[in-house]
Motif scaffolding. Structure first.
Motif, PDB file in Angstrom:
ATOM      1  N   THR A   2       0.822  -1.205   0.000  1.00 27.69           N
ATOM      2  CA  THR A   2       0.000   0.000   0.000  1.00 27.69           C
ATOM      3  C   THR A   2       0.858   1.258   0.000  1.00 27.69           C
ATOM      4  O   THR A   2       0.521   2.253  -0.642  1.00 27.69           O
ATOM      5  N   LEU A   3       1.983   1.221   0.711  1.00 25.06           N
ATOM      6  CA  LEU A   3       2.891   2.367   0.726  1.00 25.06           C
ATOM      7  C   LEU A   3       3.415   2.647  -0.676  1.00 25.06           C
ATOM      8  O   LEU A   3       3.501   3.799  -1.103  1.00 25.06           O
ATOM      9  N   THR A  15       2.010   1.872  -3.514  1.00 23.18           N
ATOM     10  CA  THR A  15       0.910   2.351  -4.350  1.00 23.18           C
ATOM     11  C   THR A  15       0.661   3.831  -4.106  1.00 23.18           C
ATOM     12  O   THR A  15       0.494   4.617  -5.032  1.00 23.18           O
ATOM     13  N   ASN A  16       0.670   4.228  -2.818  1.00 23.09           N
ATOM     14  CA  ASN A  16       0.441   5.631  -2.475  1.00 23.09           C
ATOM     15  C   ASN A  16       1.583   6.523  -2.928  1.00 23.09           C
ATOM     16  O   ASN A  16       1.415   7.725  -3.087  1.00 23.09           O
ATOM     17  N   ASN A  27       3.025   6.456  -5.765  1.00 22.34           N
ATOM     18  CA  ASN A  27       2.948   6.757  -7.194  1.00 22.34           C
ATOM     19  C   ASN A  27       2.397   8.157  -7.438  1.00 22.34           C
ATOM     20  O   ASN A  27       1.236   8.456  -7.160  1.00 22.34           O
ATOM     21  N   VAL A  56       3.024  10.852  -5.943  1.00 25.18           N
ATOM     22  CA  VAL A  56       2.958  11.699  -4.746  1.00 25.18           C
ATOM     23  C   VAL A  56       4.324  11.706  -4.076  1.00 25.18           C
ATOM     24  O   VAL A  56       4.875  10.637  -3.808  1.00 25.18           O
ATOM     25  N   MET A  78       6.776  11.194  -1.552  1.00 26.84           N
ATOM     26  CA  MET A  78       6.663  10.434  -0.311  1.00 26.84           C
ATOM     27  C   MET A  78       7.683  10.911   0.709  1.00 26.84           C
ATOM     28  O   MET A  78       8.875  10.994   0.416  1.00 26.84           O
ATOM     29  N   THR A  88       0.575   6.540   6.529  1.00 29.20           N
ATOM     30  CA  THR A  88      -0.162   5.669   5.607  1.00 29.20           C
ATOM     31  C   THR A  88      -0.212   4.248   6.137  1.00 29.20           C
ATOM     32  O   THR A  88      -1.267   3.595   6.107  1.00 29.20           O
ATOM     33  N   SER A 147      -2.570   3.957   9.045  1.00 31.42           N
ATOM     34  CA  SER A 147      -3.966   3.958   8.594  1.00 31.42           C
ATOM     35  C   SER A 147      -4.399   2.581   8.099  1.00 31.42           C
ATOM     36  O   SER A 147      -5.585   2.217   8.199  1.00 31.42           O
ATOM     37  N   TRP A 148      -3.452   1.815   7.560  1.00 34.84           N
ATOM     38  CA  TRP A 148      -3.762   0.473   7.085  1.00 34.84           C
ATOM     39  C   TRP A 148      -4.311  -0.409   8.206  1.00 34.84           C
ATOM     40  O   TRP A 148      -5.120  -1.314   7.985  1.00 34.84           O
TER      41      TRP A 148
END
Length: 215
Positions: free
Chosen positions: A71-72, A74-75, A77, A79, A81, A89, A92-93
């Motif tokens: 997920t990290l 994916t986020n 992409n 943006v 980081m 992030t 939050s998962w």
């Protein structure tokens, strides 16, 4: 075509929200196939695909942890980081499955016999992987120059925030921010990696005892 255990694991991860880190979640994974089965997998089929007893649940927990790291990426992409964004992030998962995490962590820390003493190494591995990924995705040159010390610091910070999240979810993100602001103090307070390991071990043992899993 028969689905592989890897495909079924991926389908089981979203089911953790409603069914926890259970053999039942694994059994129901086949109901989410493009051509779903008429009924869940039998218990013997779950054992054959994912392991017997608690081994199947540990397989699901580790798959969920892997998905959290994915997920990290994916986020990241498109943006920029930062370390802070990566840790927030990942925190939050946890949110949709918080009620299931104490038992999941207890299972990871439990030996094959299911009888304590508990093993803190899964906790160290988990938080270290989060720290590694946060540092890598942020491309922070300062982190690269002092990799081992900074990684241990980030792992401690994330681990402390995650433990805090289990008892006080509503303040977890602000707690993480406060630790990041004072990260240099946090690092010097805990000292080296050995001290950090002791901190995580004691924290996880306390968490697991309070969960009542081994009561």
């Amino acid at each position: 075509m028969q689905a592989s255990s890897r495909e079924l694991l991926k389908l089981a991860v979203p089911l953790v929200r409603t069914h926890g880190f259970t053999r039942d979640a694994l059994a129901r994974s086949v109901l989410s196939l493009p051509q779903p089965h008429a009924e869940p997998l039998s218990d013997s089929a779950v054992s054959a695909l994912f392991g017997s007893g608690n081994a199947a649940q540990k397989t699901l927990i580790n798959a969920w942890l892997d998905e959290g790291l994915q997920t990290l990426k994916t986020n990241a992409n498109g943006v920029p980081m930062t370390v802070s964004l990566a840790l927030h992030t990942r925190l939050s998962w946890n949110e949709p499955v918080l009620e299931h995490l104490p038992e999941a962590f207890a299972l990871l820390a439990s030996p094959e016999s299911g009888i304590p003493p508990l093993d803190p190494l899964p906790a160290l591995k988990h938080t270290a992987r989060v720290a590694d990924e946060a540092a890598y995705l942020s491309k922070d040159k300062a982190i690269q120059l002092e990799w081992h010390a900074r990684r241990a610091s980030l792992a401690m910070i994330y681990g402390a925030a995650e433990l805090h999240q289990l008892s006080s979810p509503e303040t977890a993100h602000s707690f993480l921010d406060s630790l990041l602001v004072t990260s240099s103090k946090a690092r010097s307070a805990l000292g080296d990696v050995a001290t950090y390991g002791d901190y995580v071990a004691r924290s996880w043992v306390g968490l697991i005892k309070s969960s009542g899993v081994f009561a």
